[in-house]
Design an enzyme around this catalytic site. Structure first.
Site, PDB file in Angstrom:
ATOM      1  N   CYS A   1      -1.525  68.681 -19.432  1.00 29.80           N
ATOM      2  CA  CYS A   1      -0.787  69.252 -20.272  1.00 29.80           C
ATOM      3  C   CYS A   1      -1.394  69.601 -21.757  1.00 29.80           C
ATOM      4  CB  CYS A   1       0.646  68.625 -20.528  1.00 29.80           C
ATOM      5  SG  CYS A   1       1.727  69.461 -21.759  1.00 29.80           S
TER       6      CYS A   1
ATOM      7  N   CYS B   1       7.439  63.524 -18.357  1.00 35.12           N
ATOM      8  CA  CYS B   1       8.619  64.267 -18.541  1.00 35.12           C
ATOM      9  C   CYS B   1       9.115  64.797 -17.284  1.00 35.12           C
ATOM     10  CB  CYS B   1       8.201  65.282 -19.519  1.00 35.12           C
ATOM     11  SG  CYS B   1       7.114  66.652 -19.113  1.00 35.12           S
TER      12      CYS B   1
END
Length: 358
Positions: free
Chosen positions: A102, A198
């Site tokens: 990410c 997440c």
């Protein structure tokens, strides 16, 4: 004219105080919250990174500080560059680090590209690490002096990214960050930190992968170190190298996952001694203070985020790979995980573990 900064705001206290510090330092700050997880992939939850609740928290902080706030939709990029590779690597028996992916592709990749397109001079985040420039103009990444050092997940930053990135909270201890937030009247001052990936609810990787891929985990054999069948596992995606708990079977002594063979659908278990590796090979290398590793180099090496740095020798291999030989064997070296090299407080770089040598 004030330098313009696009600040990634997760809705947490770190990025919120980063906004405060940048504002006090004279920057023109715009808070940006990223929408990442594809719709319907997992239930909306409070406190999850980049959830709707976090967007509202970030927006409230920006309103309090009198700065602009925007939301960028990177859902398709996030699925393509983070979630899909994560699922593929797990199904291949690896242990990927989606936070590294990410940071590489989204927070310091797509967000920096968008910032430059919109005329910003810098991007910033609430990560705990330091960026410095040498007299020769080379950019360096260094550990944070705070207990919450996050340089491990930033090892992939390039010279371009480092030159256009600010890390305002990097030198502050976390209690000081919370104190500053409280004094500024920010509602996130006591908000707890997110500890989970997440897009994986309750850290249940197996359930997430079955839901995402539409494929049920296939049971197979547990093997011992000599290849003997010693039990049945619930699918390779439910295990990682180094795992002890949750094996679903008792052996009368501690047993650990020491290897995963997705092709043959087997999981190898071993005792305490079999956990350790004396060397590893890493690929997809990124180096920061120099462009290439040209000779054997001494370094301190972390094989996972929570690991203590271990003394090792780095040796260049063909195709840009690096062999890491430890002074003392290291436990739970997992192919697919990030390995990061340090020289004291300076991050030399890192890569992805390809294989370990027991």
């Amino acid at each position: 004219m004030k330098p313009k900064v696009m600040l990634g705001m997760s809705g947490g206290v770190d990025s919120s105080v980063a906004a405060l510090l940048l504002q006090k330092a004279g920057y023109e700050v715009t808070g940006v919250t990223l929408r990442l997880s594809p719709d319907g992939l997992m239930p909306e939850r409070e406190g999850g990174c980049c959830s709707l609740a976090d967007i509202e928290d970030a927006r409230r902080v920006c309103y309090k500080l009198g700065i602009d706030h925007m939301v960028l939709n990177f859902k398709e990029l996030f699925e393509r560059d983070v979630i899909a590779p994560f699922a593929a690597q797990y199904e291949a028996g690896k242990t990927p680090n989606p936070c590294v992916a990410c940071n590489r592709h989204i927070k310091f990749g797509a967000m920096l590209d968008r910032a430059e397109l919109l005329g910003f001079d810098y991007i910033a985040t609430g990560h705990y690490a330091l960026i410095e420039q040498t007299p020769q103009g080379r950019w360096l990444l260094k550990k944070s002096p705070a207990a919450k050092d996050q340089s491990y997940v930033l090892y992939m930053l390039t010279q371009r990214q480092l030159a256009h990135t600010l890390l305002p909270v990097g030198s502050y201890p976390k209690p000081e960050i919370r104190r500053m937030a409280e004094e500024a009247g920010l509602t996130v001052a006591k908000k707890r930190d997110s500890q989970e990936i997440c897009f994986v609810e309750d850290n249940n990787y197996g359930a997430f992968l079955e839901r995402y891929t539409g494929r049920a985990a296939k049971p197979g054999d547990f093997l011992d170190e000599t290849g003997n069948v010693i039990g049945r596992h619930r699918g390779v995606t439910r295990y990682t190298v180094g795992q002890r708990k949750g094996l679903g079977i008792s052996f009368g002594k501690p047993m650990y996952v020491t290897g995963i063979d997705a092709e043959h659908n087997t999981v190898t278990l071993g005792g305490e001694q079999e956990r350790y590796a004396h060397a590893l090979t890493a690929g997809d290398i990124n180096l920061i203070p120099f462009d290439a590793l040209e000779k054997e180099t001494r370094a301190q090496v972390k094989v996972r985020y929570s690991a203590a740095p271990a003394n090792a020798a780095l040796s260049p291999l063909p195709d840009g790979r690096v062999r890491v030989k430890f002074e003392s064997p290291q436990k739970s070296v997992a192919p697919g995980q990030a390995v990061v090299f340090y020289d004291g407080d300076t991050v030399l770089g890192g890569g992805t573990i390809l294989e370990k040598e027991s």
